[in-house]
Design an enzyme around this catalytic site. Sequence first.
Site, PDB file in Angstrom:
ATOM      1  N   ASP A 149       0.813  -1.226   0.000  1.00 38.15           N
ATOM      2  CA  ASP A 149       0.000   0.000   0.000  1.00 38.15           C
ATOM      3  C   ASP A 149       0.842   1.270   0.000  1.00 38.15           C
ATOM      4  OD1 ASP A 149      -2.187  -1.697   0.110  1.00 38.15           O
ATOM      5  OD2 ASP A 149      -2.243  -1.661   2.296  1.00 38.15           O
ATOM      6  N   LYS A 190       1.742   2.203  -5.080  1.00 35.31           N
ATOM      7  CA  LYS A 190       2.289   1.657  -6.335  1.00 35.31           C
ATOM      8  C   LYS A 190       1.373   1.963  -7.521  1.00 35.31           C
ATOM      9  CE  LYS A 190       2.336  -2.388  -4.331  1.00 35.31           C
ATOM     10  NZ  LYS A 190       2.063  -2.029  -2.904  1.00 35.31           N
ATOM     11  N   GLY A 207      -4.566  -4.254  -3.831  1.00 41.80           N
ATOM     12  CA  GLY A 207      -5.552  -3.227  -4.155  1.00 41.80           C
ATOM     13  C   GLY A 207      -4.766  -1.986  -4.516  1.00 41.80           C
ATOM     14  N   HIS A 208      -4.724  -1.646  -5.780  1.00 42.51           N
ATOM     15  CA  HIS A 208      -3.912  -0.515  -6.247  1.00 42.51           C
ATOM     16  C   HIS A 208      -4.848   0.609  -6.676  1.00 42.51           C
ATOM     17  CE1 HIS A 208      -0.222  -3.293  -7.129  1.00 42.51           C
ATOM     18  NE2 HIS A 208      -0.654  -3.368  -5.891  1.00 42.51           N
ATOM     19  N   GLN A 246       1.995  -6.078  -3.245  1.00 43.75           N
ATOM     20  CA  GLN A 246       2.402  -6.204  -1.846  1.00 43.75           C
ATOM     21  C   GLN A 246       3.677  -5.364  -1.613  1.00 43.75           C
ATOM     22  OE1 GLN A 246       1.396  -9.575  -3.438  1.00 43.75           O
ATOM     23  NE2 GLN A 246      -0.479  -8.509  -2.944  1.00 43.75           N
TER      24      GLN A 246
END
Length: 418
Positions: A13, A16, A40-41, A220
């Site tokens: 988080d 990215k 989750g980007h 990650q």
Amino acid sequence: MKIDVLLGLQWGDEGKGKVVDVLTPRYDVITRFQGGPNAGHTLEFNNIKHILHNIPSGIFRDETLNIITNGVVIDPIVFKREVESIEKMGVDITSKLVISTKAHIILPTHRILDAASESAKGKSKIGSTLKGIGPTYMDKTGRNGLRIGDIAYNFNDKYEALKNKHFNLLKLYDYDYSLDDEKQFFEGIETIKRFQLVDSEFILYDLMEQDKKILAEGAQGTLLDIDFGSYPFVTSSNTICAGACTGMGVAPSAIGEVYGIFKAYCTRVGSGPFPTELLNEDGDNLRNIGNEFGSTTGRPRRCGWLDLVALKYSMMLNGVTQLIMTKTDVLDSFENIKIATAYKVNDEVTDRFPYSLDVSIEPVYTELPGWNTNLTGVRDKEQFPPELVDYIKFLEKELQVPVKFVSVGPDREQIIEL
Ligand code: GDP
Ligand code: IMO
Ligand code: MG
């Protein structure tokens, strides 16, 4: 042309998705090479916020090819939902995304196994996102997994065989479950069939031969790496730069720049040790100002000060050549900002990341003055307050790698190149 890699240096988080979206106009191709829908980007532009799970963050820019390569694990149900929401935005996604035949498939029973395993662990649970990541990678390394390429060959039989294996495994757990999303799973498989399914290692090789510019987007973070993270509180893939080579099928000598991305402080979601965690008002302020709630699960993220012991370790493992600092604006209102430069482990001071973070660790902090300036509108480094300039200088001296980008808000526009 070599492949550049962008990786998270903390516990995920780091921003990215946002930064890959910013960098995409400089590249022809964006890849995702490991992880799956545990990621989750978040991308923000034109007042739209979009969270990507399986799909590379280059998808919203024209003229960019996106590749999901062999190292990724794909959940067809999540994938279908993502495709539909991107298509709603008018993006012709089938012409811009190809998928490796060697990527592994997350079955509904992988998700159930994930939940059963976590439930059996009780208090010592990993804090998994429960997306089936661990069980899918276990089937991959156990040589039981189903790959995207299998969709073309007796897929239903293979699916039934693996599902039944999972039912047998589930008997080992005292866990109630119902399998109620097989229909959606097969609809997701139909969505995957609309895409070009390719041997992406050959595509990447050809693109490199054609001097195309390729950026690999990590998921990650380094401290969640299966080998080097805070095991067992990690994910099930190699999140480090070496994982980009195996996750795409490219030689180590084909890697060019390695962008290491970090927040100006630290967060972690899920269980596991976190030496600089703040269980006080400062931690609450970081969470509230930084809106630190998981992009995939909505869980509150644990927050703490920047940790240079961990950051140096991550940089060593990845061979970082350029640093990107995000969420700098979240520190705008802090009078003083702390940075951990060493750990005191059993009364001995060390700057080496220890084998176990479960021992008593006391971070040794340096305190720097805050800038007390709203950075969110800043677009030029000439406008940086002197305290921020000093903060960056301090980091560059400690880390011996230049900070090349400073992010000051979630939007695509809120970034300064140094
Ligand atoms: P990723 O998994 O590394 O892509 O990061 P996430 O999207 O899970 O989490 C980063 C969060 O911070 C998202 O909500 C982003 O919109 C947001 N974000 C990214 N960069 C910045 C920044 O510089 N400042 C602020 N305030 N938010 C940011
Ligand atoms: P992005 O790509 C933050 C964490 C989970 C849990 C551990 C194992 O958005 O940075 P898993 O679902 O992989 O079995 O969970 O890893 N985790 C993440 N934390 N960002 C992520 O991805 C994460 N993906 C997994 O919270 O502690
Ligand atoms: Mg995330």
